[in-house]
Write a protein that holds these residues in place. Structure first.
Motif, PDB file in Angstrom:
ATOM      1  N   ASP A 169       0.785  -1.172  -0.032  1.00 53.06           N
ATOM      2  CA  ASP A 169       0.023  -0.156   0.141  1.00 53.06           C
ATOM      3  C   ASP A 169       0.721   1.360  -0.044  1.00 53.06           C
ATOM      4  O   ASP A 169       0.591   2.254  -0.776  1.00 53.06           O
ATOM      5  CB  ASP A 169      -1.082  -0.041   1.085  1.00 53.06           C
ATOM      6  CG  ASP A 169      -1.810  -1.057   1.283  1.00 53.06           C
ATOM      7  OD1 ASP A 169      -2.466  -1.419   0.123  1.00 53.06           O
ATOM      8  OD2 ASP A 169      -2.429  -1.276   2.294  1.00 53.06           O
ATOM      9  N   VAL A 170       1.906   1.417   0.846  1.00 48.02           N
ATOM     10  CA  VAL A 170       2.795   2.504   0.776  1.00 48.02           C
ATOM     11  C   VAL A 170       3.844   2.670  -0.385  1.00 48.02           C
ATOM     12  O   VAL A 170       4.024   3.812  -0.595  1.00 48.02           O
ATOM     13  CB  VAL A 170       3.347   2.496   2.331  1.00 48.02           C
ATOM     14  CG1 VAL A 170       2.255   2.657   3.554  1.00 48.02           C
ATOM     15  CG2 VAL A 170       4.620   1.320   2.573  1.00 48.02           C
ATOM     16  N   GLU A 171       4.452   1.688  -0.728  1.00 42.21           N
ATOM     17  CA  GLU A 171       5.376   1.561  -1.540  1.00 42.21           C
ATOM     18  C   GLU A 171       5.060   2.262  -2.935  1.00 42.21           C
ATOM     19  O   GLU A 171       5.986   3.350  -3.303  1.00 42.21           O
ATOM     20  CB  GLU A 171       5.734   0.110  -1.993  1.00 42.21           C
ATOM     21  CG  GLU A 171       6.820   0.106  -3.186  1.00 42.21           C
ATOM     22  CD  GLU A 171       8.291   0.496  -2.641  1.00 42.21           C
ATOM     23  OE1 GLU A 171       9.078   1.051  -3.567  1.00 42.21           O
ATOM     24  OE2 GLU A 171       8.511   0.461  -1.574  1.00 42.21           O
ATOM     25  N   PRO A 172       4.007   2.162  -3.492  1.00 41.90           N
ATOM     26  CA  PRO A 172       3.934   3.086  -4.865  1.00 41.90           C
ATOM     27  C   PRO A 172       3.785   4.373  -4.496  1.00 41.90           C
ATOM     28  O   PRO A 172       3.898   5.304  -5.465  1.00 41.90           O
ATOM     29  CB  PRO A 172       2.364   2.729  -5.256  1.00 41.90           C
ATOM     30  CG  PRO A 172       2.172   1.196  -4.509  1.00 41.90           C
ATOM     31  CD  PRO A 172       2.963   1.065  -3.382  1.00 41.90           C
ATOM     32  N   GLN A 173       3.459   4.904  -3.201  1.00 39.50           N
ATOM     33  CA  GLN A 173       3.300   6.432  -2.829  1.00 39.50           C
ATOM     34  C   GLN A 173       4.526   7.130  -2.447  1.00 39.50           C
ATOM     35  O   GLN A 173       4.875   8.389  -2.494  1.00 39.50           O
ATOM     36  CB  GLN A 173       2.450   6.619  -1.824  1.00 39.50           C
ATOM     37  CG  GLN A 173       0.865   5.895  -2.145  1.00 39.50           C
ATOM     38  CD  GLN A 173       0.097   6.033  -0.934  1.00 39.50           C
ATOM     39  OE1 GLN A 173       0.050   7.242  -0.304  1.00 39.50           O
ATOM     40  NE2 GLN A 173      -0.590   4.925  -0.389  1.00 39.50           N
TER      41      GLN A 173
ATOM     42  N   HIS B 286       8.592   8.587  -2.812  1.00 42.23           N
ATOM     43  CA  HIS B 286       9.293   9.368  -3.698  1.00 42.23           C
ATOM     44  C   HIS B 286      10.121   8.543  -4.690  1.00 42.23           C
ATOM     45  O   HIS B 286      10.602   7.621  -3.912  1.00 42.23           O
ATOM     46  CB  HIS B 286      10.023  10.431  -2.901  1.00 42.23           C
ATOM     47  CG  HIS B 286      10.461  11.659  -3.712  1.00 42.23           C
ATOM     48  ND1 HIS B 286      11.438  11.591  -4.554  1.00 42.23           N
ATOM     49  CD2 HIS B 286       9.981  12.833  -3.797  1.00 42.23           C
ATOM     50  CE1 HIS B 286      11.660  12.522  -5.152  1.00 42.23           C
ATOM     51  NE2 HIS B 286      10.643  13.620  -4.891  1.00 42.23           N
TER      52      HIS B 286
ATOM     53  N   LYS C 299      -2.215   7.597   7.573  1.00 40.99           N
ATOM     54  CA  LYS C 299      -2.422   8.309   6.225  1.00 40.99           C
ATOM     55  C   LYS C 299      -2.246   7.121   5.173  1.00 40.99           C
ATOM     56  O   LYS C 299      -2.907   7.502   4.077  1.00 40.99           O
ATOM     57  CB  LYS C 299      -1.589   9.316   5.940  1.00 40.99           C
ATOM     58  CG  LYS C 299      -1.596  10.670   6.778  1.00 40.99           C
ATOM     59  CD  LYS C 299      -0.491  11.580   6.351  1.00 40.99           C
ATOM     60  CE  LYS C 299      -0.275  12.653   7.282  1.00 40.99           C
ATOM     61  NZ  LYS C 299      -1.827  13.672   6.814  1.00 40.99           N
ATOM     62  N   HIS C 300      -1.914   6.046   5.341  1.00 37.96           N
ATOM     63  CA  HIS C 300      -1.849   4.791   4.575  1.00 37.96           C
ATOM     64  C   HIS C 300      -2.670   3.802   4.703  1.00 37.96           C
ATOM     65  O   HIS C 300      -2.871   2.831   3.941  1.00 37.96           O
ATOM     66  CB  HIS C 300      -0.276   4.499   4.409  1.00 37.96           C
ATOM     67  CG  HIS C 300       0.549   5.310   3.935  1.00 37.96           C
ATOM     68  ND1 HIS C 300       0.880   5.773   2.692  1.00 37.96           N
ATOM     69  CD2 HIS C 300       1.412   6.188   4.878  1.00 37.96           C
ATOM     70  CE1 HIS C 300       1.829   6.851   2.606  1.00 37.96           C
ATOM     71  NE2 HIS C 300       2.259   7.227   3.621  1.00 37.96           N
TER      72      HIS C 300
ATOM     73  N   HIS D 170       8.869   9.862   4.514  1.00 35.37           N
ATOM     74  CA  HIS D 170       8.028  10.210   3.221  1.00 35.37           C
ATOM     75  C   HIS D 170       7.276  11.514   3.622  1.00 35.37           C
ATOM     76  O   HIS D 170       7.189  12.393   2.574  1.00 35.37           O
ATOM     77  CB  HIS D 170       7.184   9.143   2.909  1.00 35.37           C
ATOM     78  CG  HIS D 170       6.186   9.497   1.785  1.00 35.37           C
ATOM     79  ND1 HIS D 170       6.530   9.680   0.699  1.00 35.37           N
ATOM     80  CD2 HIS D 170       4.736   9.916   1.776  1.00 35.37           C
ATOM     81  CE1 HIS D 170       5.502   9.932  -0.229  1.00 35.37           C
ATOM     82  NE2 HIS D 170       4.536  10.172   0.443  1.00 35.37           N
ATOM     83  N   HIS D 171       6.689  11.582   4.669  1.00 33.50           N
ATOM     84  CA  HIS D 171       5.887  12.571   5.200  1.00 33.50           C
ATOM     85  C   HIS D 171       6.609  13.883   5.653  1.00 33.50           C
ATOM     86  O   HIS D 171       6.326  15.161   5.504  1.00 33.50           O
ATOM     87  CB  HIS D 171       4.879  12.506   6.163  1.00 33.50           C
ATOM     88  CG  HIS D 171       3.744  11.395   5.494  1.00 33.50           C
ATOM     89  ND1 HIS D 171       2.668  11.747   4.614  1.00 33.50           N
ATOM     90  CD2 HIS D 171       3.600   9.991   5.376  1.00 33.50           C
ATOM     91  CE1 HIS D 171       2.112  10.904   4.370  1.00 33.50           C
ATOM     92  NE2 HIS D 171       2.686   9.726   4.792  1.00 33.50           N
TER      93      HIS D 171
ATOM     94  N   GLY E 270       7.831  14.032   0.517  1.00 26.10           N
ATOM     95  CA  GLY E 270       6.647  14.611   0.134  1.00 26.10           C
ATOM     96  C   GLY E 270       6.590  16.249   0.412  1.00 26.10           C
ATOM     97  O   GLY E 270       6.034  17.021  -0.456  1.00 26.10           O
TER      98      GLY E 270
END
Length: 421
Positions: free
Chosen positions: A109-113, A115, A167-168, A216-217, A221
């Motif tokens: 779920d998180v990997e495609p999001q 950077h 968030k994920h 990431h956050h 991001g």
């Protein structure tokens, strides 16, 4: 070994949480492949496997029923290159399996999001990819901001971490166990347990993924949204930011400091620095013209182009710290004491490790490894001196080793590289 066909899901619907037994089995296979030491319970992977079916059932049953509570993490101190120590957390084998289960569910779920320039602990990305990208961008940008987050893994705020994970996913059992792992106590060398109010221990299966989610956050991001024109590479908490001018580097440094402060992190004041990417086309006298990144040192170096002309290039090669670690490993081999072995046996022992070094540190400026492997040749010479009385004199030992290397240069991996005696 558990028979996968018999590892059915007959009672999964009776549990509060829908966790697949197949995922638990897959998690075990990955944990076993990764090897690793025993945790606080002293149970090794081999011991866990002796009652594998029962042990896996316990992990699954407790996770699926919501009654799984992670045991304390065993803390060991690992020496650092600067002389300090870094804490490493070792969960139990069962806990590593439980963490791997969550990783198997959460990572897709998180990997495609994530950077594109986040490289650490990600499928199909590597440290070498990050070094190669940094190399290209150092040629195109004059300045680098070399960031060092002070005690990142030890200082992650738990509330902010959970906010990032939410968030994920809204999966209740994933959120439940992630929070329990964050709060799991640490057991020191004396067996004394210490509560943990912040941070996630390095060494846990889930920790790298959680670190990527947090940064990431907190960074990736945020950079993409607020400074999309400024490129960077991040491998876990090692970050390199590329800037056009010194003024831009100073400005973004202050901005990043403020951003991390809001995320309850701080930059290391001594290790964070602004670096000028000096080369033949970028002269000037600046205090910082080099930085270390993932075992490589970037600095001005004399190079030769295809026409045989020499020029100065800002490029990476194996760092002094990495070379020092390699020398320490070679010393641990104590080759000169193994005169009961023949040369082929010694080669069989050291070649797999040497090939790993060559594959990583030889990716850029391979010739820099020659000096590193000169130490290995010297240790082989000492072995020759002890092994053969007629070669007790160092000069004769070198001559003997050179004859072998010329006759059969594939015996040792570093000879094939060109680091001949």
């Amino acid at each position: 070994m558990v028979n996968q066909d018999k590892w059915e899901e007959p009672d999964i619907k009776t549990k509060p949480y829908c966790i697949s037994k197949k995922a638990v089995l897959e998690a075990w296979l990955r944990v076993k492949a990764n090897k690793g030491a025993a945790g606080v319970d002293g149970v090794s992977i081999a011991q866990f496997e002796r009652k594998l079916k029962d042990n896996l059932y316990k992990v699954w049953n407790r996770m699926a029923s919501g009654t799984y509570f992670p045991p304390p993490v065993r803390r060991v101190m690992i020496p650092k290159a600067d002389g300090g120590e870094r804490p490493l957390g070792i969960p139990t084998v069962g806990d590593r399996i439980a963490q791997m289960v969550v990783k198997l569910y959460l990572e897709p779920d998180v990997e495609p999001q994530f950077h594109a320039d986040s490289y650490g602990y990600r499928p199909n990305k590597s440290a070498i990819d990050a070094v190669g990208q940094a190399r290209q961008r150092c040629w195109r940008n004059d300045w680098v901001l070399d960031l060092d987050i002070k005690g990142f893994f030890d200082n992650i705020d738990h509330a902010l971490m959970m906010r990032a994970v939410r968030k994920h996913t809204d999966c209740k059992w994933i959120l439940l166990y992630v929070e329990r792992w964050l709060k799991a106590p640490v057991s020191d060398e004396n067996g004394i347990e210490h509560p943990r109010e912040k941070g996630t221990p390095q060494g846990g299966v889930i920790s790298p993924l959680l670190a990527n989610v947090f940064l990431h956050h907190a960074f990736d991001g945020w950079m993409k949204q607020n400074h999309p024109q400024i490129p960077f590479e991040r491998y876990a908490d090692d970050i390199v930011v590329h800037c056009r001018t010194e003024t831009q580097a100073q400005s973004i440094k202050r901005t990043i400091e403020e951003r991390l402060r809001r995320c309850k992190l701080e930059l290391h004041p001594d290790k964070t620095k602004i670096v000028y990417c000096k080369d033949g086309n970028r002269p000037g006298d600046y205090s910082n013209t080099g930085f270390d990144f993932l075992g490589y040192t970037f600095r001005p170096r004399t190079s030769k182009n295809r026409r045989g002309e020499y020029f100065v290039s800002f490029s990476p090669a194996i760092s002094a710290k990495a070379a020092k670690r390699i020398h320490a490993t070679m010393a641990e081999w104590r080759i000169h004491h193994k005169t009961y072995r023949d040369l082929e046996e010694i080669a069989a022992h050291v070649n797999p490790v040497v090939l790993g070094w060559v594959a990583y540190y030889g990716k850029f400026r391979k010739s820099a490894l020659y000096a590193v492997f000169r130490c290995l040749n010297q240790r082989l010479v000492k072995w020759v001196q002890r092994k053969y009385k007629r070669c007790a004199h160092q000069r004769r030992a070198w001559q003997w080793l050179r004859r072998i290397a010329c006759k059969d240069p594939v015996v040792f991996a570093h000879w094939q590289l060109g680091a001949m005696p």
